[in-house]
Design an enzyme around this catalytic site. Sequence first.
Site, PDB file in Angstrom:
ATOM      1  N   GLU A  40     -13.926 -90.657  -9.156  1.00 37.00           N
ATOM      2  CA  GLU A  40     -14.011 -90.864 -10.634  1.00 37.00           C
ATOM      3  C   GLU A  40     -13.081 -90.131 -11.602  1.00 37.00           C
ATOM      4  O   GLU A  40     -12.426 -90.336 -12.595  1.00 37.00           O
ATOM      5  CB  GLU A  40     -15.404 -90.857 -10.858  1.00 37.00           C
ATOM      6  CG  GLU A  40     -16.298 -91.971 -10.482  1.00 37.00           C
ATOM      7  CD  GLU A  40     -16.916 -91.710  -9.027  1.00 37.00           C
ATOM      8  OE1 GLU A  40     -16.355 -90.682  -8.393  1.00 37.00           O
ATOM      9  OE2 GLU A  40     -17.536 -92.627  -8.393  1.00 37.00           O
ATOM     10  N   HIS A  72     -28.641 -94.935  -9.921  1.00 38.76           N
ATOM     11  CA  HIS A  72     -28.034 -96.179 -10.173  1.00 38.76           C
ATOM     12  C   HIS A  72     -28.550 -96.862 -11.187  1.00 38.76           C
ATOM     13  O   HIS A  72     -28.337 -98.217 -11.393  1.00 38.76           O
ATOM     14  CB  HIS A  72     -27.654 -96.937  -8.908  1.00 38.76           C
ATOM     15  CG  HIS A  72     -26.971 -96.383  -7.834  1.00 38.76           C
ATOM     16  ND1 HIS A  72     -27.576 -95.667  -6.939  1.00 38.76           N
ATOM     17  CD2 HIS A  72     -25.818 -96.421  -7.480  1.00 38.76           C
ATOM     18  CE1 HIS A  72     -26.824 -94.903  -6.131  1.00 38.76           C
ATOM     19  NE2 HIS A  72     -25.575 -95.488  -6.359  1.00 38.76           N
TER      20      HIS A  72
END
Lengths: 345, 373
Positions: free
Chosen positions: A70, A139
Amino acid sequence: MPRTLSFQQAINEALDQEMARDESVIVIGEDVAGGQGAEGETDAWGGVLGVTKGLYAKYDDRVMDTPISESAFIGAAIGAATSGLRPVVELMFNDFMGVCFDQIFNQAAKFRYMFGGKAETPVVIRTMIGSGFRAAAQHSQSLYSIFTHIPGLKCVVPSTPYDAKGLLIEAIRDNDPVIFFEHKKLYPLEGEVPQELYTIPFGEAEVVREGQDVTIITLAEMVHESLKAVEALAQEGVECEVIDLRTTSPLDEETLLDSVASTGRVVVVDEANPRCSIATDISALLAQNAFGALKAPIKMVTAPHTPVPFADNLEDLYKPNAEKIASAVREVSEYQAWKATASTS
Amino acid sequence: MESDSIHKLTMPKWGLSMTHGKVVEWLVPERAEVSAGTEVVEVETEKITGCVESSKCGILRRQVAKSGQDVPIGGLLAVVADLSVSDDEVNRFVEGFVLEEACDESASDDIAPEFVEVGGRRLRYLKQGEGGQPVVLIHGFTGNLDNWLFNHAALAQQRAVYALDLPGHGQSSKDVGDGSLDMLIGTLQDWLDALSLSRVHLVGHSLGGAVALGVALRSPDRVRSCTLIATAALGPEIDADYVEGVVEASRRKQLKPYLERLFADPSRVTRQLVHDLLKFKRVDGVPHALSKLSKNFVANGKQVAVFRSELEQVQSPTQVIWGEADQIIPSSHASDLPDPISVELLANCGHMVQMEAAREVNQLVLSFLEKTD
């Protein structure tokens, strides 16, 4: 008869139409193009939940799969934005933002300010938020308040397919970094979406429903829970005004203050954790600027100050819902200041 | 199901997106007499509030839907019948209707707009009805074919009636070229060609009236008659602040006061009406198109095109309809028109007179059509 699309299709259409209109728009992210060696559309994943499906087949190398890194690909997108492209970069879950914070809030958010207004960073970071997906603590968070805190970032949190398309096109054309939060529970939601390209300006909240008794201020999936709650409340004679923030930065203070000036009673509904949140931010705004209009204390309906639980029953308990919203509305609508005063004397 | 003696009032379909309506208020009590055209019940949709009329004379025997009730299109609202019909028969009719007809949603759903390419522009239009001498409805500035939602079906009972979206409007192409009235007039002529409509009745509202008049002047042989409703181009006066305001306003709060000037009764402006116009204004190309059109339409606070001196040359029979309380274009523009032009002024109506007095306007248009067919 009106044309309907799902929330997910509306986002896909916005990307597709903007890529067709403007060659500088590119898409970057994990799995956004498809599995390695995919032939056209057939083997393409098109994003972890399929939002970018089909773009690779149409736009080829303008849709770039990245490794699971990322910090690298968010940094690359921001760099590309400063040098003339308009990248839309997908960072699967907003929970993973932590590893690339420097690029986002120390670099992208600061460029325009630190380079005397001469640098522009037209990057959009799309990311998923939201609980209720049985996806556990890493998440399922809704972290838009963290990004709202940073000057130089714009934060978009749509709740309908129509808004998702119009706000995403606006985000792509905006010359500043925009974080675009997509609630994953909303992806299948169907709604009217025009075929044509259109934009929705940032900083304009939507009054989803008008009412004179209590103002409910909310965003994302909680807009729909609030609308469920107000149906039952209307039967009881309590008419709620429901305001969907749509963007948390910029924030449409005027619409909130106008509404509270007429109702005097407020419930802020936010699925995120309660500390230093959008709910507290709005409560503070109203307490400071609408104090004279308030007839009851501002009530917040939020998740508790805990991680999102994995156990089904605990996650259900964790999340605000129509029932909790309705009971908060009842509390503020029944609140009478003289009774509170009497009981303390 | 409807017999000669029992007449049903059902939920109408006003506009393309309407799927149901809510009964607001009964305007006629049960057992009261009604005639054809009596407004019986007020119905509210997401977009607009209107009245459902009785189509026959008789006694209002049953208010089937209650105030506040949501009724799907085609659902039964009321029963009108003479006293010779027994209560039992009315009961059986109501029960029979619920069982047999209310579920049939497809019947009212068969009309859909179509598109045609004209001079490089994609134009949307909606056709209702078949046969007869066709009619074309032309909306005004910032309008679209839904402006005729109370008129279109009523006019289309005996003939084909088309409503189109002008360039820059509705779902038609947002390319308005030089934005001139000439462009709009030319586009309408080309559109008539594209649909092989050789001779039509034109009904134009506001800017659409100017377009109709322009076509009547340029191609007199194509225009069977002209109905001009609150039309532009009969005098210089116009509420230029309104025109600028609707173009500029980008938020609900700014836009609403302007839209309220369109009606004698400002409560006609619903949330959805404001919302729909805002949605339209957000579409790519629309702000540019509207701004371009408005600059050609109004300059220095006055209408640019005035055809008053050319009215003598209009060969098609022409009638002018105006709401006396029009705040956008003054109804005084209907005064002192050349003799053959008939003028109808409607009291307590604003610029959107075809919505505010739909029944009267429909009757005026229908009888004019019959006279000039």
